[in-house]
Write an enzyme that holds these catalytic residues in place. Structure first.
Site, PDB file in Angstrom:
ATOM      1  CE1 TYR A 136      -4.048   1.591  -0.270  1.00  0.00           C
ATOM      2  CE2 TYR A 136      -3.632   2.526   1.907  1.00  0.00           C
ATOM      3  CZ  TYR A 136      -4.398   2.468   0.737  1.00  0.00           C
ATOM      4  OH  TYR A 136      -5.479   3.294   0.603  1.00  0.00           O
ATOM      5  CE  LYS A 154     -20.668 -19.315 -16.849  1.00  0.00           C
ATOM      6  NZ  LYS A 154     -21.641 -20.061 -17.640  1.00  0.00           N
TER       7      LYS A 154
END
Length: 392
Positions: free
Chosen positions: A33, A88
């Site tokens: 970060y 999916k």
């Protein structure tokens, strides 16, 4: 299947986020970060294509639905569609190591869906449209393919069509017939049926008739559905009319993407010698396989408890694996045809028979065959980003 076990498996959903690199110190934090991440942002700002190198974009697909055509359940809304989209995404990861994010949209407005997907597109390497009702799905996919620089694929249309063609290519070998010579009846002219028909026509079928509730699609008729008008111009060369029972006479192949129990034994008995029947309505096919068995040479369904399951999971993971690996900006007809041929070729001639025309979804070779076929076709047709190719 045990309902309690199914519900337990879905507690809290089927997906989670994991980290590629541990964050265990302030030094790790500063790299992952701020402030270190700013260097990565600047690199991408200077060269947008580096997003494929430095973010999850190169291996991430959005699975997008509005919940209007979910399985055989119909318009059940975006929240109820979420378990299917999660499933999916799980299949993408399991079969092709593609990271997928389920996104269910609370709108049925075509323009809104197009605008939302376009706004989301910078995050993803591809878009898999799912369970969006016809005819809106045609316009949504067409516009997104035109307006985005990443592959867009409506699996309900093209996934079914690809696997049907793969199975039919092998079924025709079993009965020693040529796709150019056979009569094919496709029952059900929604999104999947039209796509199946176009795929078969593109593979060389010359005599194909689409049939819906009102009878054979025929260019002598006038339709208020533009996709039927277009389809009528390229099919039914002999201008056959009438119901399914009328059109099935003399047919070599029946492909059903329609409704339960619409095909009768009497219809099959009107077909040509060694008939091929693909009855793919789910969970109840167009005819009970047990009733059809004495009269058909090759039978396929959409169910896993019968031989020759026509299952989209055979194609969509490998298609996106190949498209992502070569940085394709489209999934075109040549790529789809290459996938169907790759799936068909994965069944060894020594194994091919009436009960085995299509590979098992868990055959790990299939994804790699498809991946290579997709990438090669993408390169050949000029839709691959050459600098991103990583095909073995």
């Amino acid at each position: 299947m045990n309902v309690e076990e199914i519900m337990l498996l879905h507690q809290g959903g089927k997906l989670e986020t994991t980290l590629k690199h541990p964050i265990e110190s302030m030094e790790d934090l500063a790299k992952v970060y701020t402030p270190g991440v700013a260097k990565v942002c600047q690199a991408i700002a200077s060269d947008q294509d580096r997003a494929y190198e430095l973010t999850t974009k190169k291996n991430t697909v959005a699975v997008i639905s509005d919940g209007t055509a979910v399985l055989g359940l119909g318009d059940i809304g975006p929240k109820a569609a979420m378990p299917v989209m999660e499933g999916k995404a799980a299949l993408f990861k399991q079969f092709a190591d593609v990271d997928a994010v389920p996104i269910c949209l609370d709108t049925k407005n075509t323009e809104e869906i197009i605008a939302i997907v376009k706004a989301l597109a910078p995050t993803f390497g591809g878009i898999n449209l799912e369970d969006i009702s016809s005819p809106r799905c045609f316009e949504i996919e067409r516009r997104l393919r035109e307006e985005l620089d990443i592959p867009v694929f409506h699996d309900d249309q093209h996934g079914t069509a690809i696997v049907v063609l793969a199975g039919l290519l092998n079924a025709l070998k079993v009965v020693d017939k040529d796709i150019r010579d056979v009569k094919i009846v496709v029952n059900g002219c929604g999104a999947a049926g039209i796509s199946v028909a176009k795929m078969l026509l593109g593979a060389g079928a010359g005599n194909l008739i689409g049939v819906d509730r009102d009878g054979a699609i025929n260019r002598l008729n006038v339709y208020d559905k533009p996709h039927w008008t277009e389809f009528a111009q390229i099919s039914n060369p002999n201008l056959e009319q009438g119901s399914l029972s009328d059109c099935i006479a003399g047919a070599d192949v029946f492909v059903g993407v329609s409704a339960p129990n619409v095909l009768k034994v009497e219809d099959i008995r009107k077909m040509a010698k060694d008939p091929i029947v693909f009855a793919m309505a789910n969970p109840t096919p167009e005819i009970d396989p047990a009733l059809a068995a004495p009269y058909v040479k090759v039978m396929a369904t959409g169910r896993s408890d019968y031989p020759n399951q026509i299952n989209n999971v055979l194609c969509f993971p490998g298609i996106f694996r190949g498209a992502l690996d070569c940085g394709a900006n489209d999934i075109n007809d040549e790529m789809k045809l290459a996938v169907a041929e790759a799936i068909a070729a994965s069944v060894d001639p020594s194994e091919l028979n009436e009960q085995f025309i299509i590979p098992n979804a868990f055959d790990k070779r299939v994804v790699e065959y498809i991946r290579k076929a997709v990438a090669e076709a993408a390169i050949r047709t000029g839709v691959a980003r050459k600098m991103l190719i990583s095909v073995n």
